[in-house]
Design an enzyme around this catalytic site. Structure first.
Site, PDB file in Angstrom:
ATOM      1  CG  HIS A  15      -2.268  -0.934   0.908  1.00 25.81           C
ATOM      2  ND1 HIS A  15      -2.404  -2.136   1.486  1.00 25.81           N
ATOM      3  CD2 HIS A  15      -3.188  -0.779  -0.042  1.00 25.81           C
ATOM      4  CE1 HIS A  15      -3.430  -2.744   0.960  1.00 25.81           C
ATOM      5  NE2 HIS A  15      -3.818  -1.936  -0.003  1.00 25.81           N
ATOM      6  CD  GLU A  52      -9.226  -6.879  -2.852  1.00 24.06           C
ATOM      7  OE1 GLU A  52      -8.243  -6.434  -3.254  1.00 24.06           O
ATOM      8  OE2 GLU A  52     -10.040  -6.406  -1.880  1.00 24.06           O
ATOM      9  CG  ASN A  77      -2.133  -4.171  -6.158  1.00 26.23           C
ATOM     10  OD1 ASN A  77      -1.085  -4.070  -7.270  1.00 26.23           O
ATOM     11  ND2 ASN A  77      -2.508  -2.767  -5.705  1.00 26.23           N
ATOM     12  CG  ASP A  78      -4.817  -7.615  -1.664  1.00 19.61           C
ATOM     13  OD1 ASP A  78      -4.069  -8.056  -1.114  1.00 19.61           O
ATOM     14  OD2 ASP A  78      -5.779  -6.458  -1.530  1.00 19.61           O
ATOM     15  CB  CYS A  90      -9.017  -0.892  -9.410  1.00 20.20           C
ATOM     16  SG  CYS A  90      -9.393  -1.922  -8.310  1.00 20.20           S
TER      17      CYS A  90
HETATM   18  C1  PEP Z   1      -5.476  -4.556  -5.204  1.00 28.80           C
HETATM   19  O1  PEP Z   1      -5.487  -5.171  -4.204  1.00 28.80           O
HETATM   20  O2  PEP Z   1      -5.153  -4.653  -6.408  1.00 28.80           O
HETATM   21  C2  PEP Z   1      -6.129  -3.152  -5.069  1.00 28.80           C
HETATM   22  C3  PEP Z   1      -6.383  -2.376  -5.954  1.00 28.80           C
HETATM   23  O3  PEP Z   1      -6.519  -3.010  -3.639  1.00 28.80           O
HETATM   24  P1  PEP Z   1      -5.377  -2.490  -2.478  1.00 28.80           P
HETATM   25  O4  PEP Z   1      -3.888  -2.401  -3.405  1.00 28.80           O
HETATM   26  O5  PEP Z   1      -5.631  -1.306  -1.880  1.00 28.80           O
HETATM   27  O6  PEP Z   1      -5.322  -3.851  -1.550  1.00 28.80           O
HETATM   28 MG    MG Z   2      -6.538  -5.095  -2.501  1.00 28.68          MG
END
Ligand code: PEP
Ligand code: MG
Length: 448
Positions: free
Chosen positions: A71, A308, A331-332, A379
């Site tokens: 993050h 995710e 990301n997750d 995202c």
């Molecule tokens: C993700 O997990 O890709 C995401 C956009 O959320 P975060 O990075 O805030 O967990």
């Molecule tokens: Mg996430």
């Protein structure tokens, strides 16, 4: 690899945020740090530390620890500040004031620049700034939707809103609401504070649509003010919607009430729930939302989920009947599919968001949602790289949420995609995959 500089020592980390800056290196709170710009070096930075950086002075940062999809890096992306992470503790031993070039694209810190090396580094900084300016102008001139893919932005501070309205972005595709409260977490349960934040932002972006993610607390985003119990493995713990559903009175209901009040006052919103694993979690949260909507006689707001958690991605056919939209959080999704923590520096090089398993999962989501008429966006940080954006678009994702600074380069990549290149990229992504292979394939194919 050819040596770029004659005398500088190169420290290898991992790319956090792209960009190239040349400046002296200083630690956090170093009294000798210049009033002008410098590169910050630290063992690690929290997302809150990063959001609080003075961008008139901190030109980029290099951390010994951390991971590329943490993050902290997401915040750095949003701020457009170049970053190298997981560079190892030797960077902490560099003397304060060492002149360095931080290469956020390659994940390198070149330390000890002087003479011709320094001139070369500065010339590169100037050339990259010029290239970015040309791209930005081209993206603004070309309009919002290259190749039918809608672009939107992530983590826009009200101060960046004017830039958003001038960019090729259609709106905000990810408003990570927990990040709005960094540094004033005591307000995170305050309905009025949420309401004001949403309405201010909606006004600042002049009515563009904002996709608001409900509080995604836990994982690497603890909130001391909430006194949450410590968990052994917080990324697999009570995070996101799991926490909101356990604390509806303090977390879910105040936030949803604030959102419907803002919608009633003209904000154009969508709501998405993070870290959803089961359809029941979504239907439970949606029932709370719809009840509030009726009570406040507010307009209906589209409701969606972040894809995710692998269970959600694999069972996405169970979701498409109920949700208005889906947004893949790469990301997750990558962290959970590869069983590799986003914040473990020892794994920073192993986390490959273009791993064939991730690509196949994204394709499965898009292929299932498309025929059901459910739009799919992406995202995570992957969408903000031109190669990642081209791959996601080729896998059938309809809209990409990228940071404001990344829009011009992503726009350029998307505008070079045609049916043949999409097919070829899709094929490579689903058979071989991998960042190295796909970077070579996509950059050659699209001439990036
Ligand atoms: C993700 O997990 O890709 C995401 C956009 O959320 P975060 O990075 O805030 O967990
Ligand atoms: Mg996430």
């Amino acid at each position: 690899m050819d040596r770029l500089f004659e005398n500088a020592a190169t420290h290898r980390g991992v790319s956090g945020t792209r960009g190239w800056v040349v400046a002296p290196l200083h630690g956090l709170n170093d009294p000798a740090a210049p009033q002008g710009r410098y590169i910050l070096v630290a063992h690690d930075l929290t997302p809150a530390d990063t959001a609080a950086l003075d961008l008139d002075r901190v030109a980029g940062f290099c951390t010994a620890s951390g991971g590329p999809t943490s993050h902290t890096v997401q915040v750095a992306h949003g701020l457009g500040i170049p970053a190298v992470v997981a560079a190892g503790t030797t960077v902490l031993e560099l003397p304060a004031g060492t002149v360095c070039a931080l290469d956020g694209d390659a994940g390198l810190l070149h330390a000890g620049l002087y003479g011709p090396d320094l001139q070369k580094a500065i010339a590169r900084e100037d050339a990259m700034a010029e290239r970015a300016r040309v791209r930005r102008e081209a993206a603004q001139a070309a309009g919002p939707a290259p190749g039918g893919v809608v672009l939107s932005t992530t983590f826009v501070k009200p101060a960046q809103a004017a830039e958003l309205t001038r960019s090729a972005a259609a709106g905000i595709g990810l408003l990570a609401t927990e990040l709005l409260f960094l540094g004033r977490e005591h307000e995170i349960t305050d309905e009025d504070a949420h309401y004001r934040a949403y309405l201010d932002l909606a006004r600042a972006v002049r009515g563009a649509e904002i996709t608001v993610r409900t509080l995604d607390i836990g994982g690497d985003k603890p909130v001391p003010a909430l006194n949450l119990p410590k968990e052994d493995n917080s990324f697999l713990g009570v995070r996101g919607i799991r926490l909101a559903l356990r604390r509806p009175d303090t977390l879910l209901i105040p936030q949803l009430r604030a959102l419907y009040r803002a919608a009633a006052d003209g904000a154009r919103l969508r709501i998405m729930f993070p870290m959803v694993t089961t359809v029941e979690e979504f239907t439970q949260a949606a029932a709370v939302a719809e009840k509030i909507c009726r009570e406040l006689a507010a307009p209906r707001i589209p409701l969606g989920v972040m894809v995710e958690v692998p269970a959600c991605a694999l069972a996405v056919d169970r979701f498409v009947e109920d949700v208005d939209f889906l947004s893949v959080g790469t990301n997750d999704l990558t962290q959970y599919l590869l069983a590799a923590s986003r914040t473990n520096p020892a794994l920073a090089r192993d986390i490959d968001p273009l791993h064939v398993a991730v690509n196949r999962t994204v394709a499965h989501v898009a292929d299932t949602a498309g025929p059901a008429g459910v739009p799919v966006s992406a995202c995570g940080g992957l969408a903000a790289s031109p190669v990642g954006a081209a791959v996601l678009a080729s896998l059938g994702v309809n809209s990409l949420t990228v940071t404001l600074p990344a829009i011009p380069a992503v726009h350029e990549a998307l505008s070079r995609l045609d049916d043949d290149s999409r097919q070829s990229i899709r094929h490579e992504a689903l058979t071989t995959g991998g960042t190295r292979h796909l970077t070579e394939h996509v950059t050659t194919l699209l001439g990036l």
